[in-house]
Each structure stands twice: as structure tokens, then as C-alpha cells.
Design an enzyme around this catalytic site. Structure first.
Site, PDB file in Angstrom:
ATOM      1  N   SER A 153       0.805  -1.221   0.000  1.00 51.91           N
ATOM      2  CA  SER A 153       0.000   0.000   0.000  1.00 51.91           C
ATOM      3  C   SER A 153       0.838   1.271   0.000  1.00 51.91           C
ATOM      4  CB  SER A 153      -0.941   0.022   1.209  1.00 51.91           C
ATOM      5  OG  SER A 153      -0.228   0.297   2.391  1.00 51.91           O
ATOM      6  N   LYS A 175       1.972   4.433   7.420  1.00 49.89           N
ATOM      7  CA  LYS A 175       1.104   5.260   6.572  1.00 49.89           C
ATOM      8  C   LYS A 175       1.470   6.739   6.708  1.00 49.89           C
ATOM      9  CE  LYS A 175      -1.879   2.129   5.052  1.00 49.89           C
ATOM     10  NZ  LYS A 175      -1.055   0.990   5.470  1.00 49.89           N
TER      11      LYS A 175
END
Length: 231
Positions: free
Chosen positions: A151, A189
Site C-alpha cells: 500500500s 502510513k
């Protein structure tokens, strides 16, 4: 007061650190001082350390730090030069003032398991270590996590990479962080805060942002670098 060999070794280490930022190996020191064995180098290093001229850096192979110079330093063994005043002596280049110089070597970072770059998974566990070039790290305490998932590929972070993380519990919006979610799972993230919520953004259009209440997310560190192995 230092012996002639101790002074030669001290200067040899100083010049090598100035030139390359890497301390010489014991084999190089043995050859430079024309010693018969590495045990002689060990004795000289120990003597310099006991007298407060050098320091061995913990968790780093071959890492020495020069703390101070001998007042009566002599030139270290080096290649012959046209400026030599003797066949085996090069005029001393004194560092003024002497600066504490740290070898650019290897640090053993704690390796705390795998961290998700996709769906959060358990992290911050395991007792192994990862050797990391010191040049990749800045100030502060660091640890390493193995990346799992894709991701963050648009940020250049791939499955199997090792994230080098500086420990901190604060971060600015837009920074890549290790976020601990609900005290159970961790993920790598981009961090964003909005309207009392925390949004953890991926760097892959195939994934959706993750949104949590502010109290559900704790910053465990900020990305400081990456290490990638090619097989």
C-alpha cells in the site's frame, strides 16, 4: 605519556577518519605500524582507550572515536611523499581543533517483526537485530521493521523492505509514521488529522484511507530511511 607506537596509531586512526569517515581495520593498522600480529594492535587500542585518547563505539563493528590528540603526536605511517623530510615520515597534519569523529560503520538495530503497508497487522515484537549502515540514520534512537504489503509502493516502499524508524510519539501532518492502532496493531502510513479524527493514508490508489478517532491512534515513530535486500 604515549609510546611512539601508540602515537603513530592514534595519528593513523585520526587521518583515516578525516579522509574517509571509516576507522581502519585491525589488519590495516597492523600493516601500517609494521606489527607482527593483530594482538599488538589490540594492546595499543586498549592502551589508548585507557588513557582517554580514543573510544570504542558500542554496537558498531570497527567503530572508533578520537577524543583527543597527544601533544607530542608523530606522523602516522603513510605512503612516501615529495614533502617527506625522512624516508618514512610525512609532516604531521594536525587537526585544529581536534573534533570528535565517529566512524561511518554499522549499527545493530532492534528488528521488531513485520509491519503492514496494507491492512494493519501485529508489529513491535521479536528479539532479532538488523545491521544498518550508520550513514542512513540521523540523531535519536531507532528500530527496524520489515514491511509487509504494497500500500506504500507509490512512496517507494515495497514488500520486504526494512523500514528504519526513529522513535518518537509526535509527528506532523503528511509525514510517514508507524501508527499503533487501538494498542494492538501497527501500520506504516501517511499521517493526517482532521475534525478530531486521524486519517492514515496509503500511497497506492488501490487502497482506501483508514480513519480512526484520535484516541485510537498513537504515533510510535517516523520513517527515517529504508533498507532493501536484493536476492
Amino acid at each position: 605519556m604515549l609510546t611512539a607506537k601508540q602515537r603513530e596509531l592514534l595519528h593513523f586512526i585520526t587521518v583515516r577518519l578525516e579522509d574517509s569517515g571509516i576507522s581502519p581495520s585491525f589488519e590495516e593498522m597492523k600493516e601500517a605500524l609494521d606489527l607482527k600480529s593483530k594482538s599488538g594492535v589490540h594492546r595499543l587500542i586498549s592502551a589508548l582507550e585507557e588513557r582517554g585518547f580514543i573510544r570504542r563505539l558500542p554496537n558498531r563493528a570497527r567503530a572508533l572515536e578520537v577524543i583527543r590528540q597527544a601533544e607530542d603526536s608523530v606522523a602516522a605511517p603513510r605512503a612516501k611523499s615529495s614533502e617527506s623530510t625522512h624516508d618514512n615520515v610525512v609532516p604531521l597534519r594536525r587537526p585544529t581543533p581536534v573534533q570528535r569523529q565517529i566512524a561511518n560503520d554499522v549499527v545493530e538495530l532492534p528488528l521488531h517483526g513485520r509491519i503492514a503497508a496494507g491492512v494493519p497487522i501485529e508489529a513491535l515484537e521479536g528479539q532479532s537485530t538488523l545491521p544498518v549502515p550508520a550513514a542512513l540514520l540521523g540523531p535519536g534512537e531507532h528500530y527496524a521493521l520489515e514491511v509487509s504489503g504494497d500500500s506504500m509502493i507509490e512512496a517507494g516502499i515495497f514488500d520486504g523492505d526494512f523500514a528504519l524508524v526513529r522513535k518518537t510519539d509526535v509527528a506532523r501532518d503528511g509525514e510517514i509514521v508507524v501508527a499503533l492502532v487501538r494498542d494492538e496493531e501497527a501500520t506504516l502510513k501517511y499521517l493526517h488529522r482532521e475534525n478530531g479524527m486521524v486519517r492514515l493514508d496509503p500511497a497506492n490508489g488501490a487502497y482506501e484511507p483508514q480513519v480512526y478517532r484520535a484516541g485510537e491512534v498513537k504515533v510510535q515513530g517516523k520513517l527515517a530511511g529504508l533498507l532493501r535486500r536484493y536476492h
